[in-house]
Design a protein around this motif. Structure first.
Motif, PDB file in Angstrom:
ATOM      1  N   GLN A 167       0.802  -1.211   0.000  1.00 29.00           N
ATOM      2  CA  GLN A 167       0.000   0.000   0.000  1.00 29.00           C
ATOM      3  C   GLN A 167       0.845   1.276   0.000  1.00 29.00           C
ATOM      4  N   ALA A 168       2.172   1.107  -0.011  1.00 27.32           N
ATOM      5  CA  ALA A 168       3.041   2.260   0.209  1.00 27.32           C
ATOM      6  C   ALA A 168       2.966   3.304  -0.893  1.00 27.32           C
ATOM      7  N   THR A 169       2.502   2.931  -2.091  1.00 23.75           N
ATOM      8  CA  THR A 169       2.505   3.884  -3.189  1.00 23.75           C
ATOM      9  C   THR A 169       1.445   4.960  -3.018  1.00 23.75           C
ATOM     10  N   ARG A 170       0.411   4.730  -2.268  1.00 19.64           N
ATOM     11  CA  ARG A 170      -0.644   5.712  -2.071  1.00 19.64           C
ATOM     12  C   ARG A 170      -1.091   5.740  -0.612  1.00 19.64           C
ATOM     13  N   SER A 171      -1.247   6.953  -0.091  1.00 18.46           N
ATOM     14  CA  SER A 171      -1.747   7.106   1.273  1.00 18.46           C
ATOM     15  C   SER A 171      -3.220   7.471   1.289  1.00 18.46           C
ATOM     16  N   HIS A 172      -3.760   7.877   0.132  1.00 17.68           N
ATOM     17  CA  HIS A 172      -5.139   8.360   0.021  1.00 17.68           C
ATOM     18  C   HIS A 172      -5.406   9.486   1.015  1.00 17.68           C
ATOM     19  N   THR A 173      -4.398  10.333   1.142  1.00 22.70           N
ATOM     20  CA  THR A 173      -4.483  11.489   2.026  1.00 22.70           C
ATOM     21  C   THR A 173      -3.957  12.718   1.294  1.00 22.70           C
ATOM     22  N   LEU A 174      -4.647  13.839   1.454  1.00 21.30           N
ATOM     23  CA  LEU A 174      -4.215  15.121   0.902  1.00 21.30           C
ATOM     24  C   LEU A 174      -3.958  16.078   2.063  1.00 21.30           C
ATOM     25  N   ALA A 175      -3.059  17.030   1.851  1.00 21.66           N
ATOM     26  CA  ALA A 175      -2.731  18.002   2.883  1.00 21.66           C
ATOM     27  C   ALA A 175      -3.093  19.406   2.417  1.00 21.66           C
ATOM     28  N   CYS A 176      -3.392  20.245   3.399  1.00 19.57           N
ATOM     29  CA  CYS A 176      -3.673  21.654   3.148  1.00 19.57           C
ATOM     30  C   CYS A 176      -2.745  22.448   4.062  1.00 19.57           C
ATOM     31  N   ILE A 177      -1.781  23.170   3.484  1.00 14.90           N
ATOM     32  CA  ILE A 177      -0.810  23.946   4.236  1.00 14.90           C
ATOM     33  C   ILE A 177      -1.229  25.411   4.179  1.00 14.90           C
ATOM     34  N   VAL A 178      -1.554  25.992   5.339  1.00 10.58           N
ATOM     35  CA  VAL A 178      -2.029  27.380   5.375  1.00 10.58           C
ATOM     36  C   VAL A 178      -1.180  28.199   6.335  1.00 10.58           C
ATOM     37  N   PRO A 179      -1.082  29.529   6.104  1.00  9.59           N
ATOM     38  CA  PRO A 179      -0.245  30.366   6.967  1.00  9.59           C
ATOM     39  C   PRO A 179      -0.902  30.814   8.263  1.00  9.59           C
ATOM     40  N   ASP A 180      -2.230  30.740   8.342  1.00  5.62           N
ATOM     41  CA  ASP A 180      -2.900  31.200   9.569  1.00  5.62           C
ATOM     42  C   ASP A 180      -4.329  30.676   9.589  1.00  5.62           C
ATOM     43  N   ILE A 181      -4.562  29.595  10.318  1.00  7.06           N
ATOM     44  CA  ILE A 181      -5.892  28.979  10.335  1.00  7.06           C
ATOM     45  C   ILE A 181      -6.908  29.856  11.051  1.00  7.06           C
ATOM     46  N   THR A 182      -6.444  30.864  11.815  1.00  4.50           N
ATOM     47  CA  THR A 182      -7.383  31.755  12.499  1.00  4.50           C
ATOM     48  C   THR A 182      -7.879  32.876  11.590  1.00  4.50           C
ATOM     49  N   ASN A 183      -7.217  33.079  10.458  1.00  5.52           N
ATOM     50  CA  ASN A 183      -7.704  34.050   9.470  1.00  5.52           C
ATOM     51  C   ASN A 183      -8.891  33.422   8.747  1.00  5.52           C
ATOM     52  N   PRO A 184     -10.067  34.031   8.800  1.00  4.99           N
ATOM     53  CA  PRO A 184     -11.281  33.383   8.266  1.00  4.99           C
ATOM     54  C   PRO A 184     -11.220  32.998   6.798  1.00  4.99           C
ATOM     55  N   THR A 185     -10.303  33.578   6.024  1.00  7.37           N
ATOM     56  CA  THR A 185     -10.230  33.196   4.618  1.00  7.37           C
ATOM     57  C   THR A 185      -9.792  31.744   4.453  1.00  7.37           C
ATOM     58  N   TYR A 186      -8.915  31.263   5.337  1.00 11.17           N
ATOM     59  CA  TYR A 186      -8.361  29.918   5.155  1.00 11.17           C
ATOM     60  C   TYR A 186      -9.310  28.800   5.579  1.00 11.17           C
ATOM     61  N   PRO A 187     -10.040  28.890   6.701  1.00 10.35           N
ATOM     62  CA  PRO A 187     -11.026  27.841   6.989  1.00 10.35           C
ATOM     63  C   PRO A 187     -12.071  27.699   5.882  1.00 10.35           C
ATOM     64  N   ALA A 188     -12.462  28.819   5.266  1.00 10.57           N
ATOM     65  CA  ALA A 188     -13.435  28.740   4.172  1.00 10.57           C
ATOM     66  C   ALA A 188     -12.854  27.959   3.000  1.00 10.57           C
TER      67      ALA A 188
END
Length: 359
Positions: free
Chosen positions: A85-106
């Motif tokens: 199963q090592a070729t795929r994790s079936h997981t995506l990531a979201c890298i944001v600079p500030d999760i408290t800024n309302p633009t990023y949670p949206a």
């Protein structure tokens, strides 16, 4: 008279089965799914801890619960299955600079809706817009924890992402369009300079001649300042820069308070994001000035609080949920292509000026 029921005798030489014992079923080997169910955590989190140990995406408390449940259930890793199963994790990531800024949670909500519908788990990494946190996130990505990533980096140059491209990680960046079309990295962006220029022109059209701009040099700040300066130059007006030490509300309040203490000639303020604008509004009120009668205020992003301010905040609208949904679609399309080489795409998303009572 009833006949007695007859029971066949055991074959010669055979041992009769004990009447008080039932056949024993073999015990099922505990799985990561069992640990996830026992802890109430996602199977992705369980897999990360059991395969990689201490990872920044999983809290220390969650890691302790996973390891305790694994020991209690007698979990033993199935190395053959892991390698398959090592070729795929079936997981995506979201890298944001500030999760408290309302633009990023949206944006994350839109991203997560499409990703999960396609069978992918989503992990969020908040860098606080700090260089060391961005590099920590990049190193974590290079370890192969996820299949694809949507990222907004303030300090990581595109050349530093070459390792991710080589290992086949799908990438979508939020920012400016790519300078080279040969890269396989996709980009989503709003014309920050064009939008800021349009907002400044709208303020000029309302007869404002002394327009200041509050901004921070990182992220989209530089491009938005460029648009503001372009409009002011074309109108033959002097630019007034108000530097802020971040993109948060407190930074806007501090910067505006210091500016007002100089008793400047200023009839309007354009902030590089809505949080800075809301902080500036608080500082303006604190010295007894009125909005917009004494100083008009405009922002950028159109966060939910913008329409609820008094007066309601004039701003630049862009659809963060739509950006997140489109980013997820682009990542999944890259993964479905199974590593086929192709030029990266740069897609410009629309913006809209929202003129409210603050200007």
């Amino acid at each position: 008279m009833k006949k007695k029921s007859q029971v066949a005798a055991p074959a010669k030489g055979a041992s009769p089965a004990p009447a008080d014992k039932k056949p024993q079923m073999p015990l099922r080997r505990p799985t990561q799914r069992d640990i996830a169910a026992a802890t109430g955590l996602s199977q992705t989190a369980v897999s990360l801890v059991l395969r990689h140990g201490d990872v920044p995406a999983v809290s220390a408390d969650a890691r302790a619960r996973i390891l305790k449940a694994a020991q209690r259930l007698g979990y033993v890793p199935n190395r053959i299955a892991q390698n398959l199963q090592a070729t795929r994790s079936h997981t995506l990531a979201c890298i944001v600079p500030d999760i408290t800024n309302p633009t990023y949670p949206a944006m994350v909500r839109g991203f997560q809706a499409v990703s999960q519908a396609a069978g992918y788990d989503v992990m969020i990494f908040d860098t606080d817009a700090q260089p060391e946190r961005e590099r920590q996130a990049l190193n974590w990505l290079l370890q192969g924890h996820v299949d694809g990533v949507l990222a907004s980096f303030f300090h990581i140059a595109e050349a530093e992402l070459a390792g991710l491209v080589r290992r086949g990680t799908a990438l979508v960046l939020i920012g400016r369009p790519a300078r080279k079309t040969s890269t396989q990295i996709d980009r989503l962006y709003v014309d920050n300079a064009g939008a800021a220029r349009a907002m400044t022109q709208a303020l000029i059209a309302k007869k404002h001649r002394h327009i200041a701009m509050i901004s921070h040099p990182l992220g989209p700040g530089a491009e938005r300042c460029r648009g503001y300066r372009s409009a002011m130059k074309d109108a033959g007006l002097r630019t007034i820069d108000i530097p802020a030490d971040g993109f948060v509300q407190d930074a806007g309040m501090r910067a505006m308070a210091e500016f007002l203490a100089q008793r400047p000639l200023c009839s309007a303020v354009f902030a590089a994001n809505d949080l800075l604008a809301i902080g500036a509004m608080a500082a303006i009120r604190a010295v007894g000035l009125r909005i917009p009668q004494d100083i008009a205020v405009a922002g950028f992003d159109d966060i939910p609080a913008a329409a609820l301010m008094y007066p309601a905040l004039t701003t630049v609208h862009r659809s963060e949920p739509a950006m997140g949904r489109m980013a997820a679609d682009m990542l999944i399309a890259q993964l479905d292509a199974h590593g086929a080489e192709r030029p990266g795409r740069s897609i410009e998303l629309p913006y809209q000026l929202v003129m409210r009572d603050s200007a």
